[in-house]
Design a protein around this motif. Structure first.
Motif, PDB file in Angstrom:
ATOM      1  N   TYR A   1       0.831  -1.205   0.000  1.00 23.17           N
ATOM      2  CA  TYR A   1       0.000   0.000   0.000  1.00 23.17           C
ATOM      3  C   TYR A   1       0.865   1.254   0.000  1.00 23.17           C
ATOM      4  CZ  TYR A   1      -3.389   3.482   1.551  1.00 23.17           C
ATOM      5  OH  TYR A   1      -4.169   4.604   1.658  1.00 23.17           O
ATOM      6  N   HIS A   2       1.934   1.234   0.785  1.00 24.01           N
ATOM      7  CA  HIS A   2       2.816   2.397   0.851  1.00 24.01           C
ATOM      8  C   HIS A   2       3.492   2.653  -0.489  1.00 24.01           C
ATOM      9  CE1 HIS A   2       4.920   5.497   2.940  1.00 24.01           C
ATOM     10  NE2 HIS A   2       6.112   4.969   2.714  1.00 24.01           N
ATOM     11  N   ILE A   3       3.917   1.577  -1.114  1.00 25.08           N
ATOM     12  CA  ILE A   3       4.583   1.736  -2.412  1.00 25.08           C
ATOM     13  C   ILE A   3       3.593   2.246  -3.452  1.00 25.08           C
ATOM     14  CG2 ILE A   3       5.584   0.414  -4.304  1.00 25.08           C
ATOM     15  CD1 ILE A   3       7.063  -1.226  -2.178  1.00 25.08           C
ATOM     16  N   HIS A   4       2.385   1.736  -3.442  1.00 23.68           N
ATOM     17  CA  HIS A   4       1.387   2.256  -4.390  1.00 23.68           C
ATOM     18  C   HIS A   4       1.036   3.704  -4.083  1.00 23.68           C
ATOM     19  CE1 HIS A   4       0.806  -1.962  -5.585  1.00 23.68           C
ATOM     20  NE2 HIS A   4       0.185  -1.486  -6.651  1.00 23.68           N
ATOM     21  N   THR A   5       1.079   4.065  -2.801  1.00 20.15           N
ATOM     22  CA  THR A   5       0.855   5.472  -2.455  1.00 20.15           C
ATOM     23  C   THR A   5       1.967   6.345  -3.014  1.00 20.15           C
ATOM     24  OG1 THR A   5      -0.278   4.795  -0.422  1.00 20.15           O
ATOM     25  CG2 THR A   5       0.491   7.069  -0.531  1.00 20.15           C
ATOM     26  N   ILE A   6       3.206   5.868  -2.900  1.00 20.43           N
ATOM     27  CA  ILE A   6       4.344   6.612  -3.456  1.00 20.43           C
ATOM     28  C   ILE A   6       4.221   6.690  -4.970  1.00 20.43           C
ATOM     29  CG2 ILE A   6       6.842   6.580  -3.756  1.00 20.43           C
ATOM     30  CD1 ILE A   6       7.044   5.293  -1.001  1.00 20.43           C
ATOM     31  N   LEU A   7       3.737   5.608  -5.564  1.00 15.92           N
ATOM     32  CA  LEU A   7       3.559   5.606  -7.021  1.00 15.92           C
ATOM     33  C   LEU A   7       2.373   6.467  -7.452  1.00 15.92           C
ATOM     34  CD1 LEU A   7       4.203   1.825  -7.761  1.00 15.92           C
ATOM     35  CD2 LEU A   7       5.720   3.742  -8.305  1.00 15.92           C
ATOM     36  N   GLY A   8       1.574   6.903  -6.459  1.00 12.30           N
ATOM     37  CA  GLY A   8       0.461   7.774  -6.795  1.00 12.30           C
ATOM     38  C   GLY A   8      -0.810   7.052  -7.197  1.00 12.30           C
ATOM     39  N   VAL A   9      -0.882   5.736  -6.916  1.00 12.11           N
ATOM     40  CA  VAL A   9      -2.077   4.970  -7.293  1.00 12.11           C
ATOM     41  C   VAL A   9      -2.629   4.200  -6.081  1.00 12.11           C
ATOM     42  CG1 VAL A   9      -1.590   4.750  -9.751  1.00 12.11           C
ATOM     43  CG2 VAL A   9      -0.515   3.142  -8.125  1.00 12.11           C
ATOM     44  N   PRO A  10      -2.855   4.856  -4.926  1.00 10.95           N
ATOM     45  CA  PRO A  10      -3.364   4.122  -3.753  1.00 10.95           C
ATOM     46  C   PRO A  10      -4.779   3.584  -3.962  1.00 10.95           C
ATOM     47  CG  PRO A  10      -3.409   6.487  -3.350  1.00 10.95           C
ATOM     48  CD  PRO A  10      -2.677   6.292  -4.643  1.00 10.95           C
ATOM     49  N   GLU A  11      -5.609   4.335  -4.676  1.00 17.58           N
ATOM     50  CA  GLU A  11      -6.985   3.895  -4.894  1.00 17.58           C
ATOM     51  C   GLU A  11      -7.039   2.588  -5.668  1.00 17.58           C
ATOM     52  OE1 GLU A  11      -9.806   4.879  -3.821  1.00 17.58           O
ATOM     53  OE2 GLU A  11      -9.110   6.609  -2.681  1.00 17.58           O
ATOM     54  N   ARG A  12      -6.178   2.483  -6.661  1.00 20.23           N
ATOM     55  CA  ARG A  12      -6.151   1.268  -7.471  1.00 20.23           C
ATOM     56  C   ARG A  12      -5.792   0.055  -6.615  1.00 20.23           C
ATOM     57  NH1 ARG A  12      -2.520   1.811 -12.572  1.00 20.23           N
ATOM     58  NH2 ARG A  12      -0.809   1.392 -11.136  1.00 20.23           N
ATOM     59  N   PHE A  13      -4.829   0.253  -5.720  1.00 21.78           N
ATOM     60  CA  PHE A  13      -4.443  -0.872  -4.863  1.00 21.78           C
ATOM     61  C   PHE A  13      -5.544  -1.200  -3.855  1.00 21.78           C
ATOM     62  CE2 PHE A  13      -2.375  -2.593  -1.033  1.00 21.78           C
ATOM     63  CZ  PHE A  13      -1.863  -3.756  -1.590  1.00 21.78           C
ATOM     64  N   ARG A  14      -6.211  -0.189  -3.296  1.00 29.70           N
ATOM     65  CA  ARG A  14      -7.312  -0.452  -2.362  1.00 29.70           C
ATOM     66  C   ARG A  14      -8.412  -1.269  -3.033  1.00 29.70           C
ATOM     67  NH1 ARG A  14      -6.420   4.925   0.195  1.00 29.70           N
ATOM     68  NH2 ARG A  14      -7.774   5.875  -1.366  1.00 29.70           N
ATOM     69  N   ASP A  15      -8.745  -0.882  -4.245  1.00 28.32           N
ATOM     70  CA  ASP A  15      -9.775  -1.627  -4.985  1.00 28.32           C
ATOM     71  C   ASP A  15      -9.319  -3.053  -5.261  1.00 28.32           C
ATOM     72  OD1 ASP A  15     -11.287   0.648  -4.946  1.00 28.32           O
ATOM     73  OD2 ASP A  15     -10.746   1.274  -6.978  1.00 28.32           O
ATOM     74  N   TYR A  16      -8.046  -3.185  -5.610  1.00 32.11           N
ATOM     75  CA  TYR A  16      -7.490  -4.514  -5.907  1.00 32.11           C
ATOM     76  C   TYR A  16      -7.566  -5.401  -4.664  1.00 32.11           C
ATOM     77  CZ  TYR A  16      -4.123  -8.083  -7.363  1.00 32.11           C
ATOM     78  OH  TYR A  16      -3.510  -9.263  -7.666  1.00 32.11           O
ATOM     79  N   TYR A  17      -7.190  -4.844  -3.511  1.00 32.57           N
ATOM     80  CA  TYR A  17      -7.236  -5.599  -2.260  1.00 32.57           C
ATOM     81  C   TYR A  17      -8.668  -6.023  -1.932  1.00 32.57           C
ATOM     82  CZ  TYR A  17      -7.103  -6.561   2.739  1.00 32.57           C
ATOM     83  OH  TYR A  17      -7.261  -7.147   3.969  1.00 32.57           O
TER      84      TYR A  17
END
Length: 790
Positions: free
Chosen positions: A278-294
């Motif tokens: 989640y932290h890495i996706h936040t750094i990449l600027g795509v936290p929402e995409r990872f939340r949905d994926y999870y």
């Protein structure tokens, strides 16, 4: 002054313009005209300046000439002085030339050195710039190398931070366009690679956490079970302490030695891959995409976990199924509490609602299929542990407990049927013999455990109990039923379930135990001993019903005093009392049937004998022996009220039998000798009734209702038939005093059969003949008056 004006005109005429005046003013003030000269040459127009300077010079020369004419003498002096100055100046010039020569000699070398120095400075500057640029490139490359190293080591966060540093601090400063272009192109590629790698690791974690959920759930449910067991043990110790301190308020001070419960071990499972992803996706600027994926993947896992296999019995798989669900939501709770805003409460609530509806449907379906109360109880216990565990994490488990409550009747039906089989077995296999207890431990297990003792004093062993083995066996069955019922009702929707338990307790005692007993009683094959033992057993079961109620209250945590009031007793107690009365009736029927077999008055008595009887008939001895046996046995096993009922019933039946025999159509006539013989028989029964009434101690309890009093009808009938003046029966006073139990019609019927005769060996004796004649006349008078009365 007259001369000055033409001079100014001359200057103006000679070209004294405004610019010349400015230049003249600057020179006159001693100001530096260097900037003007430099400006003129820079502009490429020195001629106007030279022309202006010449004009200024001419003007100054004219001024000097005018000044000289005015100050001639002084000028001469000044010239002389100037000549002196010139001499000094020449000397100074010579000195200066000499010094200048020497300076030139020294300065030439210094100039060469200076030029070399300036060249060195230029080189140094270039080299410094080159070094600076090289350092930037080297640092950028070192960061690139470090980034690659982080990626190879799986330290993606550091790799992204390094790339961010390169982008922010180095990318714009890199002087080499080729290097800058390469780095710019590689950064997005590396980020994509990191995202894929992180997703791959996260997918592995998803698989791992799903496989670990069962162990997580089992551990959490195990901790809940341990806590529940400690609580139950503490309550049990408290109950025992209360039971041991019932003597008064002063004795109720007690302490419970309860050890401090150890801290529950922390459920260990690693969420680091989730946090990192989640932290890495936040750094990449795509936290929402990872939340949905999870959320999507966990929802798919939940749907898979909620599927049960119908090839395997549910009773073998329910623990794994429920533990998996518990572990799943324990993980989700940890995620929502520790991962910040990663997971929304609404999302977890949606997943829980999905799970709860599926679990309820599965439980209702499986409960409907089950045919064993043990299996249903096992599942129920584990479900309540699941509910208690997940309630600690904030989940609403009400629908699950409601599903258990709906299956309450199903469970008790199965439990009731199971107990019915056990009770039927216990009763049918009973020997109907008093239980022989040889050890104190057996006495405690079979008597004291169910409050069946008739005395608070410990008896001597070997001890013969007044009940058969069926009573403690049934008590154990009922006790296990209560325990099973409490086990199901506890930790459910209703915390105060004593009233529900009471209803089910009445149900097993009335619908099962009482019915089986009544079926046994209605069986025509039971004997006297069996009927008597059944009646005794019912009395003790009735007594045990109070124990059952207290035991149920104890298990429910209800104070014993609240159920010890008479109005708080079970409805089954009244029903059992009715069945006990039915058992007494069955016993009396058996006894009376046997008495009828012994008596058979129509066969054992010669109703028209000519001989005076010398004593009772032989059959009466058998009747007395039988009654003695019955009463002795009844005294050993029946309570005093039952003993009294048995004695009264048997004695009254004998009385009724005697009267009924006189009324019987099979007896056409009888004479005084037969009445005398029956009188002997009745006296034997009366003597037995008095002896047994006093020896059994019933005279202390039933002072106004002796056994003899239930022979009164037969006695009054025999007295009437033996009376010398039977016509006195029609005298109200005498009848009320001596014959108040006799019925007119019965007396009329019996008297019609009384046919005494004077014939016989001693029939001619005058004395006897006189008495018989008088009695006969009185009897005839009675018959006549009875006919008139009727």
């Amino acid at each position: 002054m007259m001369e000055a004006k033409p001079k100014r005109r001359i200057v103006t005429e000679n070209g004294d313009t405004g610019e010349d005046l400015v230049l003249a003013t600057l020179i006159g003030n001693g100001d530096d005209v260097g900037p003007l000269v430099r400006h003129a040459f820079e502009m490429g127009r020195p001629e106007p300046l030279v022309h202006q300077l010449k004009n200024v010079a001419r003007k100054k020369e004219a001024e000097i000439e005018d000044l000289c004419k005015t100050h001639y003498e002084e000028f001469i002096v000044a010239v002389d002085e100037l000549r002196g100055v010139l001499v000094d100046a020449e000397e100074l010039k010579s000195d200066l030339a000499s010094d200048n020569f020497r300076l030139q000699e020294v300065g030439s070398a210094l100039l060469v050195k200076l030029e070399e120095l300036l060249e060195s400075y230029a080189i140094k500057k270039n080299v410094t710039e080159a070094i600076k640029m090289s350092k930037i490139c080297v640092q950028a490359l070192e960061l690139c190398v470090k980034c690659n190293s982080y990626i190879s080591e799986g330290q993606f966060y550091h790799a992204l931070k390094t790339m961010d540093l390169i982008e922010r601090s180095y990318l714009k400063l890199i002087p080499l366009k080729v290097l800058k272009l390469v780095i710019e192109r590689r950064i997005p590629v590396i980020k994509t690679h990191i995202e894929k790698k992180v997703c791959s690791q996260f997918n592995e974690w998803l698989v791992h956490i799903r496989s670990s959920s069962k162990n997580i759930g089992q551990t959490a449910i195990g901790l809940t079970a341990s806590a529940r067991q400690r609580e139950e043990e503490m309550l049990e110790r408290q109950r025992r302490a209360e039971e041991q301190n019932t003597g008064g308020l002063g004795e109720l001070a007690y302490t419970l030695d309860v050890e401090d419960s150890e801290q529950d071990s922390v459920l260990k499972f690693d969420l680091t891959p989730l946090y990192r992803a989640y932290h890495i996706h936040t750094i990449l600027g795509v936290p929402e995409r990872f939340r949905d994926y999870y959320y999507e993947n966990r929802l798919l896992q939940l749907q898979s976990d909620l599927q049960i296999s119908y090839t395997q019995p549910f009773v073998e798989s329910y623990q794994t199924f429920l533990a998996q669900v518990a572990g799943y939501f324990i993980v989700e709770d940890r995620v929502i509490r520790t991962a910040g805003d990663f997971l929304l409460a609404d999302q977890v609530e949606t997943m829980w609602e999905t799970a709860i509806s599926k679990i309820v449907a599965i439980l209702e379906n499986q409960f409907a299929r089950m045919d064993s109360p043990t299996h249903l109880l096992l599942v129920k216990d584990y479900v309540t542990l699941l509910g208690t565990t997940l309630r600690q994490y904030g989940y609403e488990v009400g629908p699950v407990l409601d599903a258990l409550d709906k299956s309450r009747d199903k469970y008790h039906e199965l439990l009731l049927e199971e107990c019915r089989k056990q009770i039927v077995t216990a009763i049918t296999e009973d020997t109907y013999q008093q239980m022989v207890i040889k050890k104190e431990a057996d006495y405690e297990n079979n008597v004291l455990s169910f409050n069946l003792q008739t005395s608070d004093i410990m008896p001597a062993f070997t001890y013969i109990a007044p009940f058969s083995s069926m009573v403690p066996d049934v008590c154990r069955i009922i006790r296990s039923y209560i325990k099973g019922s409490v086990d199901y009702l506890s930790y459910g929707v209703n915390t105060n379930f004593f009233s529900v338990l009471r209803k089910y307790l009445d149900k097993i005692l009335i619908d099962v135990l009482n019915e089986v007993i009544l079926e046994t009683i209605s069986n025509n094959s039971i004997g006297v001993s069996q009927a008597m033992q059944i009646a005794a057993n019912i009395s003790f079961l009735e007594k045990a019903s109070d124990y059952f109620l207290r035991h149920a209250a104890q298990l429910c945590g209800i104070p014993s005093r609240s159920v010890e009031r008479p109005q708080a007793s079970l409805a089954a107690k009244v029903v059992l009392k009715t069945s006990r009365d039915a058992a007494y009736l069955a016993l009396l029927n058996v006894v009376n049937t046997k008495l009828d077999e012994f008596m058979k008055l129509t066969e054992n008595v010669n109703w028209t004998t000519e001989e005076m009887p010398q004593g009772p008939h032989e059959y009466i001895n058998e009747v007395v022996i039988y009654l003695e046996t019955v009463m002795s046995t009844a005294q050993q096993i029946l309570p005093m009220d039952a003993l009294y009922k048995v004695g009264v019933g048997a004695i009254e039946h004998i009385s009724n039998s005697l009267v009924s025999t006189f009324l019987s159509d099979s007896i056409k006539r009888f004479n005084a000798n037969a009445v005398s013989a029956i009188n002997h028989d009745l006296r034997v029964i009366e003597n037995f009734a008095d002896e047994r009434y006093h020896s059994s101690g019933l005279n202390e309890i039933y002072k106004e209702g002796s056994f003899r009093s239930y022979l009164v009808e037969a006695r009054q009938l025999i007295n009437l038939l033996s009376s010398s003046q039977p016509e006195n029966f029609m005298n109200p006073v005498i009848r009320e005093r001596n014959y108040n139990t006799l019925d007119y019609k019965k007396v009329a019927t019996i008297c019609e059969k009384f046919k005494d005769s004077a014939d016989g060996i001693f029939g001619s004796l005058a004395n006897r003949n006189t008495k018989l004649t008088a009695k006969k006349k009185s009897m005839d008078m009675l018959k006549k008056r009875l006919k008139e009365f009727n």
